[in-house]
Scaffold this active site. Structure first.
Site, PDB file in Angstrom:
ATOM      1  N   ILE A  20     -19.449 -37.352  14.927  1.00  0.00           N
ATOM      2  CA  ILE A  20     -20.856 -37.721  15.083  1.00  0.00           C
ATOM      3  C   ILE A  20     -21.744 -36.489  15.123  1.00  0.00           C
ATOM      4  CG2 ILE A  20     -22.528 -38.851  16.601  1.00  0.00           C
ATOM      5  CD1 ILE A  20     -20.349 -40.739  17.504  1.00  0.00           C
ATOM      6  N   ASP A  74     -18.324 -22.254  23.762  1.00  0.00           N
ATOM      7  CA  ASP A  74     -17.405 -23.067  24.542  1.00  0.00           C
ATOM      8  C   ASP A  74     -18.243 -23.721  25.640  1.00  0.00           C
ATOM      9  OD1 ASP A  74     -15.583 -24.139  26.314  1.00  0.00           O
ATOM     10  OD2 ASP A  74     -14.149 -22.485  26.116  1.00  0.00           O
ATOM     11  N   SER A 161     -22.351 -44.254  25.523  1.00  0.00           N
ATOM     12  CA  SER A 161     -21.704 -45.447  24.976  1.00  0.00           C
ATOM     13  C   SER A 161     -21.809 -46.604  25.959  1.00  0.00           C
ATOM     14  CB  SER A 161     -20.223 -45.181  24.658  1.00  0.00           C
ATOM     15  OG  SER A 161     -19.415 -45.401  25.794  1.00  0.00           O
ATOM     16  N   TYR A 173     -13.926 -41.990  32.300  1.00  0.00           N
ATOM     17  CA  TYR A 173     -14.768 -42.175  31.111  1.00  0.00           C
ATOM     18  C   TYR A 173     -16.027 -42.972  31.463  1.00  0.00           C
ATOM     19  CZ  TYR A 173     -16.298 -43.683  26.482  1.00  0.00           C
ATOM     20  OH  TYR A 173     -17.043 -43.946  25.349  1.00  0.00           O
ATOM     21  N   LYS A 177     -20.011 -41.791  31.374  1.00  0.00           N
ATOM     22  CA  LYS A 177     -20.996 -42.383  30.469  1.00  0.00           C
ATOM     23  C   LYS A 177     -22.168 -42.994  31.239  1.00  0.00           C
ATOM     24  CE  LYS A 177     -19.101 -41.173  26.673  1.00  0.00           C
ATOM     25  NZ  LYS A 177     -19.722 -40.059  25.894  1.00  0.00           N
ATOM     26  N   THR A 208     -14.942 -41.886  13.131  1.00  0.00           N
ATOM     27  CA  THR A 208     -14.842 -40.426  13.040  1.00  0.00           C
ATOM     28  C   THR A 208     -13.483 -40.032  12.478  1.00  0.00           C
ATOM     29  OG1 THR A 208     -13.909 -40.121  15.250  1.00  0.00           O
ATOM     30  CG2 THR A 208     -16.311 -40.217  15.081  1.00  0.00           C
TER      31      THR A 208
END
Length: 334
Positions: A20, A74, A161, A173, A177, A208
Site C-alpha cells: 500500500i 528504520d 483497518s 493488532y 488499530k 499486496t
C-alpha cells in the site's frame, strides 16, 4: 480539474518499499507531488520472493514522470525519524503538505500467530506490532505537525483497518488499530483550529505482494490455519487467495488520499475514520479493472461473505447498514 492537482505539494509516505505504501507514493507522485518515501531497504534484497526496495519504488515513480526522494529510515529508531523530517524541512523551506503513516513491520508476526491467544505468545508481540505500527505514527505526526501548523494547512493520514472496531487477527493488532483511529480523533481535535486535518483511513482488503505470496505458499501447507474469526466463506486458503486477488489494488488508497487532499471540505473529515469504499463513491474513483473496494455496510456483501450468495443476489447494492449501527459493534460501554 488539472491532471496534476498536487503540483507543488510535498508529501512523506512511510513504509513505501512495497504494498500500500508504494501504491500511495505512486499515486501522489502521479498527481504532481514531490514524494519522500521511507523504508529500511534501499536496494533489492537477495532471495526475496516479494522483492521491494526504495530504489524500485523511486524508479517506478520517475518512469511515470514523477518526483521521488528515497530516504533510508528504520522507523523503530527515533533518531532516524527525526533525521527524516529534518531533511524534508531543510530541502523544502519548511513545507510539508501530506504525511501518510503507513510503515508496518508485523505481517510475518501476524501470519505466524493466527489463532494463538495473547497469553500464549511472547509479550514482545506487542512491540512487533505496535512499535512501528503505532508509536512511530505518533512520532512522525509530531514532527509533521510542527511543519504544518505554522503554514495553517496539511493532511496527516494513519493507514488503519476495521481491526480497530472489533477483534481481528490478535489482541495486539486490534489494540494498535483502535489506537491509530483514536490518534486521528484526538490529534485532529488539537489541530482543527490550525486548519490541519488528521484522518484514519480504512482500506478494504488489499492484494499486496506480501499477502498474496504468503497465501500462495500456504496453499501447499497442510498445517496452515486461517483466522477462525473470519467469515466461514473465507476460512479456506484457496477462497481467501481468490478474495485477495480481486481485492483493492495497492494504488487505490493513494487515489483516495490524493482526492481528499484537494477536497475543499477536507476539514469536515478531520478526526474521523474514512473508508476507501465511501471515498470511491464521494469522488467517483475507479480501481483497476476487476478490482475494487468492498463496502462492508452493503447487506449483499455481508451475505456473500457468510456464504449466502443466493440471498445476496436478491438485495440491491444501495441497501447499506447505517454507520451508527456499525459504530455500535465496537461499543465498549456497558
Amino acid at each position: 480539474m488539472s491532471s496534476k492537482p498536487l503540483a507543488g505539494k510535498i508529501c512523506v509516505v512511510t513504509g513505501a518499499t512495497r504494498g500500500i505504501g508504494k501504491g500511495i507514493a505512486l499515486q501522489l507522485a502521479d498527481k504532481g507531488a514531490k514524494v519522500y518515501i521511507t523504508g529500511r531497504t534501499l536496494d533489492p534484497p537477495k532471495g526475496s520472493k516479494v522483492g521491494g526496495c526504495l530504489r524500485d519504488t523511486a524508479q517506478e515513480v520517475e518512469r511515470r514522470g514523477g518526483i521521488c526522494v528515497p530516504v533510508h529510515c528504520d522507523h523503530s529508531k527515533d533518531l532516524d525519524i527525526e533525521r527524516l523530517f529534518e531533511q524534508v524541512k531543510r530541502e523544502n523551506e519548511g513545507q510539508l503538505d501530506i504525511l501518510v503513516n503507513n510503515a508496518y513491520s508485523a505481517v510475518n508476526a501476524i501470519f505466524s500467530s493466527l489463532n494463538v491467544k495473547f497469553w500464549e505468545q511472547s509479550p514482545t508481540m506487542w512491540d512487533e506490532i505496535n512499535n512501528v505500527g503505532l508509536r512511530n505514527h505518533y512520532i512522525c505526526s509530531v514532527y509533521a505537525a510542527r511543519m504544518m501548523v505554522p503554514r495553517k494547512q496539511g493532511l496527516i493520514v494513519n493507514v488503519s483497518s476495521a481491526g480497530g472496531l472489533r477483534y481481528l487477527f490478535n489482541a495486539a493488532y486490534g489494540i494498535g488499530k483502535e489506537a491509530c483511529d483514536r490518534m486521528a480523533a484526538d490529534c485532529g481535535y488539537e489541530l482543527r483550529k490550525h486548519n490541519v486535518a488528521f484522518v484514519s483511513l480504512w482500506p478494504g482488503a488489499v492484494g499486496t505482494e506480501n499477502v498474496l505470496t504468503k497465501l500462495q505458499d500456504n496453499l501447499s501447507n497442510p498445517d496452515f490455519e486461517v483466522d477462525k474469526n473470519l467469515p466461514k466463506a473465507l476460512q479456506q486458503p484457496e477462497k481467501m487467495l481468490e478474495y485477495f486477488e480481486k481485492a483493492e489494488t495497492t494504488e487505490f488508497a493513494g487515489q483516495c488520499i490524493a482526492a481528499m487532499a484537494t477536497d475543499a471540505e477536507l476539514m469536515k473529515m478531520s478526526g474521523k475514520i474514512v473508508q476507501t469504499c465511501d471515498l470511491a463513491r464521494r469522488y467517483g474513483l475507479q480501481d483497476a479493472e476487476g478490482h475494487g473496494p468492498l463496502d462492508y455496510r452493503q447487506i449483499n456483501v455481508i451475505l456473500r461473505q457468510f456464504g449466502h450468495p443466493w440471498l445476496a443476489n436478491c438485495i440491491p447494492d444501495f441497501v447499506r447498514i447505517p454507520k451508527w449501527i456499525v459504530a455500535l459493534v465496537g461499543n465498549k460501554l456497558f
